[in-house]
Motif scaffolding. Structure first.
Motif, PDB file in Angstrom:
ATOM      1  N   HIS A   1       0.822  -1.213   0.000  1.00  0.00           N
ATOM      2  CA  HIS A   1       0.000   0.000   0.000  1.00  0.00           C
ATOM      3  C   HIS A   1       0.859   1.268   0.000  1.00  0.00           C
ATOM      4  CE1 HIS A   1      -3.466  -2.537   0.682  1.00  0.00           C
ATOM      5  NE2 HIS A   1      -2.887  -3.056   1.744  1.00  0.00           N
ATOM      6  N   GLY A   2       2.158   1.108  -0.294  1.00  0.00           N
ATOM      7  CA  GLY A   2       3.033   2.269  -0.392  1.00  0.00           C
ATOM      8  C   GLY A   2       3.612   2.725   0.926  1.00  0.00           C
ATOM      9  N   ALA A   3       3.653   1.817   1.922  1.00  0.00           N
ATOM     10  CA  ALA A   3       4.182   2.194   3.240  1.00  0.00           C
ATOM     11  C   ALA A   3       5.692   2.005   3.286  1.00  0.00           C
ATOM     12  CB  ALA A   3       3.506   1.387   4.344  1.00  0.00           C
ATOM     13  N   ASN A   4       6.401   2.998   2.756  1.00  0.00           N
ATOM     14  CA  ASN A   4       7.853   3.012   2.818  1.00  0.00           C
ATOM     15  C   ASN A   4       8.305   4.466   2.732  1.00  0.00           C
ATOM     16  OD1 ASN A   4       8.708   3.576  -0.229  1.00  0.00           O
ATOM     17  ND2 ASN A   4       7.004   2.116  -0.246  1.00  0.00           N
ATOM     18  N   GLY A   5       9.482   4.748   3.262  1.00  0.00           N
ATOM     19  CA  GLY A   5       9.935   6.132   3.209  1.00  0.00           C
ATOM     20  C   GLY A   5      11.194   6.373   3.999  1.00  0.00           C
ATOM     21  N   ILE A   6      11.663   7.610   3.966  1.00  0.00           N
ATOM     22  CA  ILE A   6      12.912   8.002   4.605  1.00  0.00           C
ATOM     23  C   ILE A   6      12.633   8.543   6.005  1.00  0.00           C
ATOM     24  CG2 ILE A   6      13.157  10.459   4.005  1.00  0.00           C
ATOM     25  CD1 ILE A   6      15.824   7.968   3.057  1.00  0.00           C
ATOM     26  N   VAL A   7      13.484   8.254   6.956  1.00  0.00           N
ATOM     27  CA  VAL A   7      13.330   8.765   8.324  1.00  0.00           C
ATOM     28  C   VAL A   7      13.767  10.233   8.354  1.00  0.00           C
ATOM     29  CG1 VAL A   7      14.067   8.542  10.731  1.00  0.00           C
ATOM     30  CG2 VAL A   7      13.743   6.489   9.324  1.00  0.00           C
ATOM     31  N   PRO A   8      12.867  11.155   8.741  1.00  0.00           N
ATOM     32  CA  PRO A   8      13.238  12.574   8.789  1.00  0.00           C
ATOM     33  C   PRO A   8      14.116  12.896  10.002  1.00  0.00           C
ATOM     34  CG  PRO A   8      10.998  12.302   9.575  1.00  0.00           C
ATOM     35  CD  PRO A   8      11.453  10.943   9.115  1.00  0.00           C
ATOM     36  N   GLU A   9      14.717  14.084   9.978  1.00  0.00           N
ATOM     37  CA  GLU A   9      15.634  14.499  11.039  1.00  0.00           C
ATOM     38  C   GLU A   9      14.978  14.464  12.419  1.00  0.00           C
ATOM     39  OE1 GLU A   9      18.813  15.204  11.022  1.00  0.00           O
ATOM     40  OE2 GLU A   9      19.176  15.107   8.846  1.00  0.00           O
ATOM     41  N   ASN A  10      13.712  14.878  12.493  1.00  0.00           N
ATOM     42  CA  ASN A  10      13.061  14.977  13.799  1.00  0.00           C
ATOM     43  C   ASN A  10      12.745  13.621  14.429  1.00  0.00           C
ATOM     44  OD1 ASN A  10      10.988  14.748  11.691  1.00  0.00           O
ATOM     45  ND2 ASN A  10       9.514  15.013  13.345  1.00  0.00           N
ATOM     46  N   LEU A  11      12.927  12.530  13.667  1.00  0.00           N
ATOM     47  CA  LEU A  11      12.678  11.197  14.217  1.00  0.00           C
ATOM     48  C   LEU A  11      13.963  10.381  14.352  1.00  0.00           C
ATOM     49  CD1 LEU A  11       9.317  10.296  12.435  1.00  0.00           C
ATOM     50  CD2 LEU A  11       9.676  11.008  14.808  1.00  0.00           C
ATOM     51  N   ASP A  12      15.090  11.064  14.293  1.00  0.00           N
ATOM     52  CA  ASP A  12      16.380  10.405  14.520  1.00  0.00           C
ATOM     53  C   ASP A  12      16.385   9.807  15.926  1.00  0.00           C
ATOM     54  OD1 ASP A  12      19.244   9.947  13.673  1.00  0.00           O
ATOM     55  OD2 ASP A  12      19.586  11.076  15.522  1.00  0.00           O
ATOM     56  N   GLY A  13      16.746   8.524  16.037  1.00  0.00           N
ATOM     57  CA  GLY A  13      16.785   7.870  17.342  1.00  0.00           C
ATOM     58  C   GLY A  13      15.487   7.201  17.743  1.00  0.00           C
ATOM     59  N   ALA A  14      14.465   7.257  16.879  1.00  0.00           N
ATOM     60  CA  ALA A  14      13.203   6.574  17.167  1.00  0.00           C
ATOM     61  C   ALA A  14      13.416   5.065  17.088  1.00  0.00           C
ATOM     62  CB  ALA A  14      12.134   7.027  16.183  1.00  0.00           C
TER      63      ALA A  14
END
Length: 387
Positions: free
Chosen positions: A88-101
């Motif tokens: 269903h298109g659930a893929n992507g890049i981790v943004p800066e604000n979620l570093d360490g999640a």
């Protein structure tokens, strides 16, 4: 037999040569950073939205409240695939604000390799060709419950350029997405302004004076019957098959006949178009031209003491659907519409209000057209800049 060269139709200057077939498993750098969840430590969980809408926050939980303990940390720039939702298109890049999640083992985490960058994965994953690979490498009987077979996917091949060319491509799409986002933000802001002003520039229920008013206008608004504010109410007609050529109708098949458009009269000036279910369809401005509208719509034109655009925006605030009939095919009739009571100021103020919202709508539409144009450019480039 000629062999088709593996080169894109559109290419950045300075790059040549064929792209290479590569097995996904050989170019993918899968990364796992296992962590030990501590009971009293808070962790940011993330999820990947469908339709390639990116990685977003999900919840912040203490370690003791995370039942499954098999978790991994992610870093900004990682490429994430949801093994349950990738079709269903659930893929992507981790943004800066979620570093360490943190994510569970329900996600595949990939980073840059010598052959392909994480950002390039996000671009090619938008393309139909990759959607197909995600689908054929998944198993299950329910589209909503398909499970991604990572091993099968890794055994499939993709055609890619060198990393240097990948960077030029990803930089281009990053700038294009930023431009689309800028226009979308302005579009959304104007829509928010419009919504707020519609609430404040028309009197609230039980009141006769709006909260915000243009300079130079005062006094209470008066309650009037809509029939007394208009001189023209027109409803589209049900058109029989034998009448199509005679009235020049464009047919839409359904029911016992043809529901189409009527061109029985010429229009002058502006009309508000109301749907039969009570929804506002739009406003039409005609000068020496014919109006065409379906039998599911009613056209309204104000008289000399009132302004049609004002009525258009005023009616748009009302729940007209409540006045639809309760028959098998309920709809708003001209009789019900003409009997409506509304609060209205003098024509000069009506005209000022109508003009304000028309200009606002025009600006919103301009941004929407730019967004559509940029998205069309993006889709064309996704087709022509890859093999």
């Amino acid at each position: 037999m000629s062999v088709e060269k593996k080169v894109p139709e559109i290419r950045f200057k300075g790059f040549s040569g064929e792209w290479e077939n590569k097995k996904i498993g050989r170019v993918l750098t899968e990364t796992k950073r296992p962590i030990e969840l501590m009971d009293d430590t808070s962790y940011q969980l993330v999820t990947v939205k469908r339709r390639n809408e990116g990685v977003v926050p999900r919840a912040v939980l203490k370690g003791k409240n995370i039942l499954v303990k098999n978790y991994f940390s992610v870093e900004a720039g990682d490429y994430l695939i949801s093994k349950r939702q990738v079709v269903h298109g659930a893929n992507g890049i981790v943004p800066e604000n979620l570093d360490g999640a943190v994510v569970s083992n329900e996600y595949l985490v990939a980073t840059d390799s010598d052959d392909i960058t994480a950002r390039y994965w996000t671009i090619i994953s938008i393309r139909p060709e990759m959607h197909k690979l995600f689908f054929v490498s998944s198993y299950g009987v329910d589209i909503e419950k398909l499970v991604f077979d990572v091993t099968d996917w890794k055994n499939r091949t993709i055609v890619i350029p060198l990393v240097t060319e990948q960077k030029n491509i990803t930089d281009y799409f990053q700038k294009l997405d930023a431009l689309i986002n800028q226009h979308q933000q302005k579009h959304d802001k104007l829509n928010s302004i419009k919504k707020a002003m519609l609430e404040k520039m028309f009197p609230k229920q039980g009141e006769t004076i709006p909260e915000i008013r243009f300079k130079g206008f005062s006094g209470e608004w008066e309650e009037i019957v809509l029939a007394n504010a208009c001189f023209n109410f027109r409803s589209g007609k049900f058109i029989k098959a034998e009448d199509i050529k005679r009235v020049g109708a464009y047919p839409v098949y359904g029911g016992n006949g043809l529901r189409g458009y009527t061109s029985e009269y010429n229009h002058e000036g502006t009309y508000a178009l109301i749907g039969r279910q009570g929804a506002l369809c739009g406003n039409m401005n005609f000068s020496n031209g014919k109006a065409f509208f379906t039998e599911h719509a009613i056209a309204v034109q104000a008289n000399e003491k009132n302004d049609t655009l004002f009525l258009y925006y005023k009616l748009g605030l009302m729940n007209l659907g409540q006045y639809s009939g309760q028959s098998a095919q309920p709809g708003l009739s001209v009789n019900k519409l003409t009997a409506l009571e509304i609060f209205s100021p003098e024509k000069a103020e009506q005209t000022t209000i109508g003009s304000y919202f028309q200009k606002l709508d025009s600006l919103i539409n301009q941004y929407q057209q730019q967004i559509t144009k940029l998205n069309n450019i993006k889709q064309a480039c996704l087709s022509k800049m890859f093999v």
